[in-house]
Motif scaffolding. Structure first.
Motif, PDB file in Angstrom:
ATOM      1  N   LYS A  96      41.596  44.721  41.349  1.00 44.86           N
ATOM      2  CA  LYS A  96      41.111  46.048  40.991  1.00 44.86           C
ATOM      3  C   LYS A  96      41.367  46.341  39.509  1.00 44.86           C
ATOM      4  O   LYS A  96      41.931  45.531  38.783  1.00 44.86           O
ATOM      5  CB  LYS A  96      41.776  47.105  41.883  1.00 44.86           C
ATOM      6  N   ASN A  97      40.987  47.517  39.066  1.00 47.50           N
ATOM      7  CA  ASN A  97      41.069  47.913  37.666  1.00 47.50           C
ATOM      8  C   ASN A  97      42.502  47.885  37.137  1.00 47.50           C
ATOM      9  O   ASN A  97      43.448  48.200  37.842  1.00 47.50           O
ATOM     10  CB  ASN A  97      40.507  49.321  37.489  1.00 47.50           C
ATOM     11  N   GLN A  98      42.624  47.502  35.879  1.00 46.97           N
ATOM     12  CA  GLN A  98      43.855  47.553  35.091  1.00 46.97           C
ATOM     13  C   GLN A  98      44.967  46.637  35.600  1.00 46.97           C
ATOM     14  O   GLN A  98      46.143  46.887  35.357  1.00 46.97           O
ATOM     15  CB  GLN A  98      44.355  48.994  34.975  1.00 46.97           C
ATOM     16  N   VAL A  99      44.620  45.565  36.281  1.00 45.82           N
ATOM     17  CA  VAL A  99      45.604  44.589  36.734  1.00 45.82           C
ATOM     18  C   VAL A  99      45.896  43.628  35.591  1.00 45.82           C
ATOM     19  O   VAL A  99      44.992  43.233  34.857  1.00 45.82           O
ATOM     20  CB  VAL A  99      45.082  43.819  37.967  1.00 45.82           C
ATOM     21  N   GLN A 100      47.171  43.225  35.460  1.00 50.72           N
ATOM     22  CA  GLN A 100      47.576  42.279  34.432  1.00 50.72           C
ATOM     23  C   GLN A 100      48.168  41.039  35.097  1.00 50.72           C
ATOM     24  O   GLN A 100      49.177  41.131  35.800  1.00 50.72           O
ATOM     25  CB  GLN A 100      48.595  42.917  33.507  1.00 50.72           C
ATOM     26  N   ILE A 101      47.522  39.908  34.877  1.00 48.88           N
ATOM     27  CA  ILE A 101      47.950  38.642  35.485  1.00 48.88           C
ATOM     28  C   ILE A 101      48.231  37.666  34.350  1.00 48.88           C
ATOM     29  O   ILE A 101      47.333  37.295  33.605  1.00 48.88           O
ATOM     30  CB  ILE A 101      46.861  38.089  36.427  1.00 48.88           C
ATOM     31  N   TRP A 102      49.484  37.238  34.244  1.00 46.48           N
ATOM     32  CA  TRP A 102      49.930  36.417  33.123  1.00 46.48           C
ATOM     33  C   TRP A 102      50.024  34.937  33.488  1.00 46.48           C
ATOM     34  O   TRP A 102      49.964  34.562  34.659  1.00 46.48           O
ATOM     35  CB  TRP A 102      51.295  36.928  32.635  1.00 46.48           C
ATOM     36  N   ASP A 103      50.215  34.125  32.465  1.00 48.46           N
ATOM     37  CA  ASP A 103      50.443  32.694  32.612  1.00 48.46           C
ATOM     38  C   ASP A 103      51.553  32.454  33.629  1.00 48.46           C
ATOM     39  O   ASP A 103      52.532  33.191  33.677  1.00 48.46           O
ATOM     40  CB  ASP A 103      50.848  32.117  31.250  1.00 48.46           C
ATOM     41  N   LYS A 104      51.401  31.449  34.463  1.00 44.19           N
ATOM     42  CA  LYS A 104      52.343  31.021  35.503  1.00 44.19           C
ATOM     43  C   LYS A 104      52.211  31.832  36.795  1.00 44.19           C
ATOM     44  O   LYS A 104      52.997  31.648  37.716  1.00 44.19           O
ATOM     45  CB  LYS A 104      53.793  31.056  35.032  1.00 44.19           C
TER      46      LYS A 104
END
Length: 185
Positions: A60-68
């Protein structure tokens, strides 16, 4: 990417996006991120290089998914969810990707709006993370966790409904304990 929809105002640098995936306005998928088939990536979502997203995932909106961060198939990630990858972030003493901790979200899990998933944790199959929860430890298969820090409050069915004391769902599925939470009988 002939079978991928990218909104004209999305920034999609990765060429590793599966067929049928939709990326909406102002989302950013960096080069080196992998996104599976039939996903839906909402406005203002960010997926960093090194992140892996399975098939049929809703972000959904404004999700932050980082390396690893690795997200399995059929996962729901609610609006405003934040993942981390550095357990001790310091600008003066930066750590490189080799020191970051992985996070795994197993297939079928649901993560409620504004939850924070601290790195180094694993969310089990079909687990349910309540809105606003802060996950600091592993979550068992089919566990329902809520709060800050997130704590176990019950069990959920594959369909998402809360199980009764006999580990039976209104949909007819039944479960039993195994070494990693619950399994269907």
């Amino acid at each position: 990417m002939p079978d991928v929809f990218c909104h004209p105002q999305a920034l999609v640098e990765s060429d590793e996006i599966g067929d049928g995936t939709r990326v909406w306005a102002f989302a950013h998928v960096m080069k080196g991120a992998r996104v599976g088939r039939d996903c839906n990536i909402g406005d203002h979502a960010f997926i960093e290089s090194g992140a892996v997203v399975g098939d049929r995932v809703t972000i959904k909106n404004q999700v932050q998914i980082w390396d690893k961060v690795v997200i399995g198939d059929d996962v729901f990630v609610g609006p405003g969810v934040v993942f981390t990858n550095d357990l001790v972030p310091r600008v003066k003493f930066r750590r490189g990707p080799g020191e970051w901790l992985p996070t795994v979200v197993s297939g079928g899990a649901s993560i409620g709006a504004n939850a924070t998933i601290v790195c180094g944790t694993e969310i089990g199959r079909n687990a349910f993370i309540g809105a606003g929860s802060v996950v600091t430890t592993d979550v068992a298969n089919h566990a329902l966790v809520v709060g800050n820090p997130a704590r176990w409050v019950g069990w959920v069915c594959e369909c998402g409904l809360r199980l009764d004391g006999e580990l039976t769902c209104r949909c007819g599925r039944t479960y039993e304990f195994d070494g990693s939470g619950l399994t269907s009988t």
